[in-house]
Design an enzyme around this catalytic site. Structure first.
Site, PDB file in Angstrom:
ATOM      1  N   TYR A  53       0.758  -1.310   0.121  1.00 62.69           N
ATOM      2  CA  TYR A  53       0.001   0.061  -0.022  1.00 62.69           C
ATOM      3  C   TYR A  53       0.936   1.306   0.007  1.00 62.69           C
ATOM      4  CZ  TYR A  53      -5.057  -0.224  -0.111  1.00 62.69           C
ATOM      5  OH  TYR A  53      -6.233  -0.011  -0.557  1.00 62.69           O
ATOM      6  N   GLU A  55      -0.595   4.591  -0.733  1.00 66.61           N
ATOM      7  CA  GLU A  55      -1.434   5.914  -0.841  1.00 66.61           C
ATOM      8  C   GLU A  55      -0.573   7.248  -0.518  1.00 66.61           C
ATOM      9  OE1 GLU A  55      -4.797   5.640   1.624  1.00 66.61           O
ATOM     10  OE2 GLU A  55      -5.766   4.306   0.302  1.00 66.61           O
ATOM     11  N   ASP A 210      -5.317  14.611 -25.218  1.00 64.74           N
ATOM     12  CA  ASP A 210      -5.514  12.891 -24.930  1.00 64.74           C
ATOM     13  C   ASP A 210      -4.973  12.249 -25.908  1.00 64.74           C
ATOM     14  OD1 ASP A 210      -6.349  10.431 -24.405  1.00 64.74           O
ATOM     15  OD2 ASP A 210      -8.367  10.666 -24.023  1.00 64.74           O
ATOM     16  N   THR A 236      -2.919   6.644 -22.237  1.00 64.64           N
ATOM     17  CA  THR A 236      -2.676   5.520 -21.751  1.00 64.64           C
ATOM     18  C   THR A 236      -1.372   4.861 -21.646  1.00 64.64           C
ATOM     19  OG1 THR A 236      -3.283   4.461 -23.872  1.00 64.64           O
ATOM     20  CG2 THR A 236      -5.341   4.689 -22.480  1.00 64.64           C
ATOM     21  N   LYS A 239      -1.232   1.224 -25.268  1.00 70.46           N
ATOM     22  CA  LYS A 239      -1.615   1.091 -26.688  1.00 70.46           C
ATOM     23  C   LYS A 239      -0.369   1.305 -27.401  1.00 70.46           C
ATOM     24  CE  LYS A 239      -6.345   2.717 -25.540  1.00 70.46           C
ATOM     25  NZ  LYS A 239      -6.953   3.724 -25.758  1.00 70.46           N
ATOM     26  N   ARG A 245      -1.206  -2.078 -18.922  1.00 68.95           N
ATOM     27  CA  ARG A 245      -2.770  -1.273 -18.999  1.00 68.95           C
ATOM     28  C   ARG A 245      -2.688  -0.422 -17.814  1.00 68.95           C
ATOM     29  NH1 ARG A 245      -7.033  -2.352 -21.828  1.00 68.95           N
ATOM     30  NH2 ARG A 245      -5.652  -3.877 -22.849  1.00 68.95           N
TER      31      ARG A 245
END
Ligand SMILES: *Cc1c(COP(=O)(O)O)cnc(C)c1O
Length: 433
Positions: A53, A55, A210, A236, A239, A245
């Site tokens: 974790y 955060e 984008d 992203t 691609k 991903r």
């Protein structure tokens, strides 16, 4: 050790993953948004970093024990900036330093976070229309972006299916957007970010680029870099960039605080540090000269495929391609539509997606077009020669008389097998016993 810990792989899951590995080996992958990650990216995505974790951000986490994941995230940030920062080219960019956030879990989430950083509910987003090649998250009504915010669209010109910057300016003057989104999921021509910059400056809006689809081409220096023109750039990583991903954001120093807090705690909890490590690896690969050669081949291959369709008198949207994708209108052959055309291809182990064409009269679940992309098969080693042969196989399949074409499809599928056998992807996949 707890006894359930070493139970081994669920046989059901093992079979499905093996089947998927087989499917990826045996199919020609032409979905423009897909690619095959390197074995190194694959390995990192499956590491023990998933246990941690973290955060917050490197150096200011809410949990202890983050010294190693801090190093990983910093590495990803630095490499990502190196890949896209154009400030090292004197005179090209006056914006100075850029800030990167590599935590977004996906491209859609990166966009949600970018909007949350600068918009209020009800503000106007001006983005590209879906059937012209835009993305759901650019203000489409069934998406969060069109529900929370007010989405207005620009399309492409009827004449040549290119972006019409004068028309975009006209729409922007009318709707007075708070943000203009440039970038697309199915637009095959170059996009001039500097022209978008002029438009936002005229109407007093933010510019968000984008670059989800073409990030790899930009990283390789083959398309105009948007960083100097945009206030926020989202992407992203899976691609053309060929990473795991996920998503990522670049913004001006001025927006740094707003972007970071929109990602965490605004939209997300703990970052996926195993995926961030895989992103860092993908950026490392993208910084090599070989990656540029790969991206050049991606464009050459898409152009060879487009020419094959054009030579056979198909309508290719915008008359061809400058990037990794093209959309072919299939309605002038055998009375086909996009859905039927991709279902025929699936029978011969070719995977592509149906796609709207500009001013498409058919609904989004049917469509008039098929979108093809070259990134995945270029990773496997396809060159122009293979793409031309592939185009001919596709056209033959579509030309077979409907309904009684099983023998014909069988023959074409054999051709696909022969074409693919020389280009295996992963040697084998290692699964725990
Ligand atoms: C693919 C894509 C996205 C969304 O990415 P996901 O990771 O699928 O959420 C956003 N914008 C554009 C332009 C895209 O093509």
């Amino acid at each position: 050790m707890d006894k359930s810990f070493n139970k081994g792989l669920d046989p059901e899951l093992k079979k499905i993953v093996k089947d998927e590995w087989q499917r990826q080996q045996n199919h020609i992958e032409l979905i423009a948004s897909e690619n095959y990650v390197s074995p190194a990216v694959l390995t990192l995505a499956g590491t023990i970093l998933t246990n941690k974790y973290a955060e917050g951000y490197p150096g200011r986490r809410y949990y202890n024990g983050c010294e190693n994941v801090d190093k990983i995230e910093n590495l990803a940030i630095e490499r990502f900036k190196q890949l896209f920062n154009c400030s090292h080219k004197p005179g090209q960019c006056k914006k100075g330093n850029f800030h990167a956030n590599v935590q977004p879990h996906s491209g859609s989430q990166a966009n949600a976070e970018a909007y949350a950083a600068i918009l209020r509910p009800g503000d106007t987003i001006l983005g590209m229309q879906l059937d012209a090649g835009g993305h759901l998250t650019h203000g489409y009504k069934i998406n969060f972006s069109g529900k929370i915010y007010h989405g207005v669209n620009y399309g492409v010109s009827k004449k040549d299916e290119y972006l019409d910057y004068d028309e975009i300016l006209k729409i922007a003057k009318e709707c007075k957007p708070k943000i203009i989104v440039a970038g697309a999921s199915a637009y095959s021509r170059l996009i001039d970010w500097s022209k978008f910059r002029k438009i936002v400056d005229t109407v007093g809006a933010y510019l968000m680029v984008d670059m989800a689809h073409i990030a790899g081409l930009i990283a390789a220096g083959l398309h105009q870099n948007p960083i100097c023109y945009a206030d926020i750039t989202t992407t992203t990583t899976h691609k053309t960039l060929r990473g795991p991903r996920g998503g990522a954001i670049l913004c001006t120093e001025e927006l740094k605080k707003k972007i970071d807090s929109a990602v965490f705690p605004g939209n997300q909890g703990g970052p996926l540090e195993h995926i961030i490590a895989a992103k860092a690896q993908a950026f490392y690969e993208a910084l090599t000269p070989e990656f540029k050669t790969y991206q050049m081949q991606v464009i050459k291959n898409a152009q060879a495929l487009a020419k094959t369709f054009l030579d056979a008198k198909f309508h290719v949207v915008a008359g061809g391609t400058d990037n990794h994708l093209l959309t072919v209108n299939v309605t002038n052959i055998n009375g086909l539509n996009g859905k039927e055309a991709v279902d025929i291809l699936e029978k011969i182990n070719i995977v592509a997606n149906k796609n709207g064409v500009p001013f498409d009269p058919l609904p989004a679940v049917i469509t008039s077009g098929v979108r093809f992309g070259s990134p995945a098969m270029t990773t496997r080693g396809f060159k122009e020669e293979q793409f031309i042969e592939l185009g001919k196989i596709i056209i033959s399949a579509w030309k077979l008389p409907k309904g009684i074409n099983d023998d014909g499809l069988h023959e074409l599928r054999k051709k696909v097998d022969i074409l693919l056998n020389k280009f295996p992807i992963y040697e084998d996949i290692k699964l725990p016993q």
